[in-house]
Motif scaffolding. Sequence first.
Motif, short mmCIF file in Angstrom:
data_model
loop_
_atom_site.label_atom_id
_atom_site.label_comp_id
_atom_site.label_asym_id
_atom_site.label_seq_id
_atom_site.Cartn_x
_atom_site.Cartn_y
_atom_site.Cartn_z
N VAL A 35 0.84 -1.20 0.00
CA VAL A 35 0.00 0.00 0.00
C VAL A 35 0.87 1.25 0.00
O VAL A 35 0.64 2.20 -0.77
CB VAL A 35 -0.95 -0.02 1.21
N ARG A 36 1.87 1.27 0.86
CA ARG A 36 2.76 2.44 0.94
C ARG A 36 3.54 2.64 -0.35
O ARG A 36 3.77 3.77 -0.79
CB ARG A 36 3.72 2.28 2.12
N ARG A 37 3.94 1.52 -0.96
CA ARG A 37 4.71 1.62 -2.20
C ARG A 37 3.85 2.14 -3.35
O ARG A 37 4.29 2.98 -4.14
CB ARG A 37 5.29 0.24 -2.54
N CYS A 38 2.61 1.67 -3.44
CA CYS A 38 1.73 2.13 -4.52
C CYS A 38 1.40 3.61 -4.33
O CYS A 38 1.25 4.35 -5.30
CB CYS A 38 0.47 1.29 -4.60
N ARG A 39 1.30 4.04 -3.07
CA ARG A 39 1.01 5.45 -2.79
C ARG A 39 2.22 6.31 -3.15
O ARG A 39 2.10 7.38 -3.74
CB ARG A 39 0.66 5.61 -1.31
N PRO A 62 -3.41 3.31 -6.14
CA PRO A 62 -3.79 4.61 -5.57
C PRO A 62 -5.16 5.04 -6.08
O PRO A 62 -5.52 4.78 -7.23
CB PRO A 62 -2.68 5.54 -6.08
N MET A 63 -5.93 5.71 -5.20
CA MET A 63 -7.29 6.12 -5.55
C MET A 63 -7.40 7.61 -5.88
O MET A 63 -8.18 8.00 -6.75
CB MET A 63 -8.26 5.79 -4.41
N ASP A 64 -6.66 8.45 -5.18
CA ASP A 64 -6.80 9.89 -5.37
C ASP A 64 -5.52 10.58 -4.94
O ASP A 64 -4.55 9.95 -4.50
CB ASP A 64 -8.00 10.43 -4.57
N GLU A 65 -5.53 11.93 -5.05
CA GLU A 65 -4.34 12.72 -4.73
C GLU A 65 -4.10 12.83 -3.23
O GLU A 65 -3.04 13.28 -2.80
CB GLU A 65 -4.46 14.12 -5.34
#
Length: 389
Positions: free
Chosen positions: A99-103, A132-135
């Motif tokens: 999750v952190r990497r994709c963000r 990632p979903m949004d900014e």
Amino acid sequence: MIWAVNWWLAGLIGLVVGAALTWLIERTVSAARNPPDTLDTDTWEPEVDPTLISALDLRNGPGIVVGDHDEVLYATEQAISIGLVEGSRIVDPELLDMVRRCRREEQTEVQDLDVRPNPSVPVLHMVVRAAPMDEHGSALVLADDRSAMIRVEQARNDFLANVSHELKTPIGAVSILAEAVEDAADDPDAVRHFATRLHTEAVRLSSLVTQVIALSRLQSDQPLLRAEPTDVSEVVHKAVHRMDELARSRHINLVVRCAPGLTVMGDPGPLIDAVANLVQNAIAYSGPRARVSVITREGREGDLRVVEIAVTDNGIGISQDDQKRIFERFYRVDQARSRASGGTGLGLSLVKHTARVHGGSVSVWSKVGQGSTFTLRFPMHHPSSEETS
């Protein structure tokens, strides 16, 4: 008098000014301690779109919506039940790193992940995607359980390996015996001896190939070539007749008792093969002058009327440990006895799959030293008025 008035006015003005200054000071201190939120319109409060929640629930698989501080905003029941999420946090460290990497990299991450919900269950093999979903840093995690697919692939590989191994034995024997026949060309007795063994191995090879083909067909998308009302008594008598010679050669007494009028919907060929396999096994694992019985009767499973075909022997019996595995492909309780009788190790697996594709089941009762009973159960077919007319 004028002096007194002036003094009184000066005191009143001082009091008013002092009160005003006190109020201003208190307001300034309060404002300093509680500054107004001038960025209210720019502050993002994470909320999960109800449509996304509905979509995740309909997907019927593990799904997680993660906030910008790694907090879990929403998790499906499957994600919770397999241990990916606990409360508002992601439990698995590998998943949290994803999750952190994709963000951080602002791109979708895909990774295989092995999850064990608790020590008493097998490991689940998951394919996990984090995107990632949004900014703001929110992320969506979707997981697919590939455990069943991996088990099927492993079973297929094991099956091919077992088939290759099993084929080597008769093929190797045929090759060696053919050479022996050639070398013994001047000795008619030796030629007859080797030719008999050559025929035995050829029969075993043919039987193995036939059963592999039959098992592959039963495991296909359309296992039944034809389904028709089938007389159970006729199935049993044809199966037993097929084993008559084997029973006579081993001095086994075959007893058949069929209840009249029992019918199932199915393919007669595989049904006959299934019963014949059970009878063959009963003969192979019984001693000389033993008795093997085949009985058909009507039974019930709850509200469902079923036809039962029971094959009973008083042979060597099967241990509890072996009973758990006897329906596996190429599993043999007694390797030496199975090879001596020409068994391929596929017979009971064929029986199990035949029962399954006919909507039925097969069960076993056995006790070492007392014998065994294998029982096939199929839904009873009730002939329509057109079939009876």
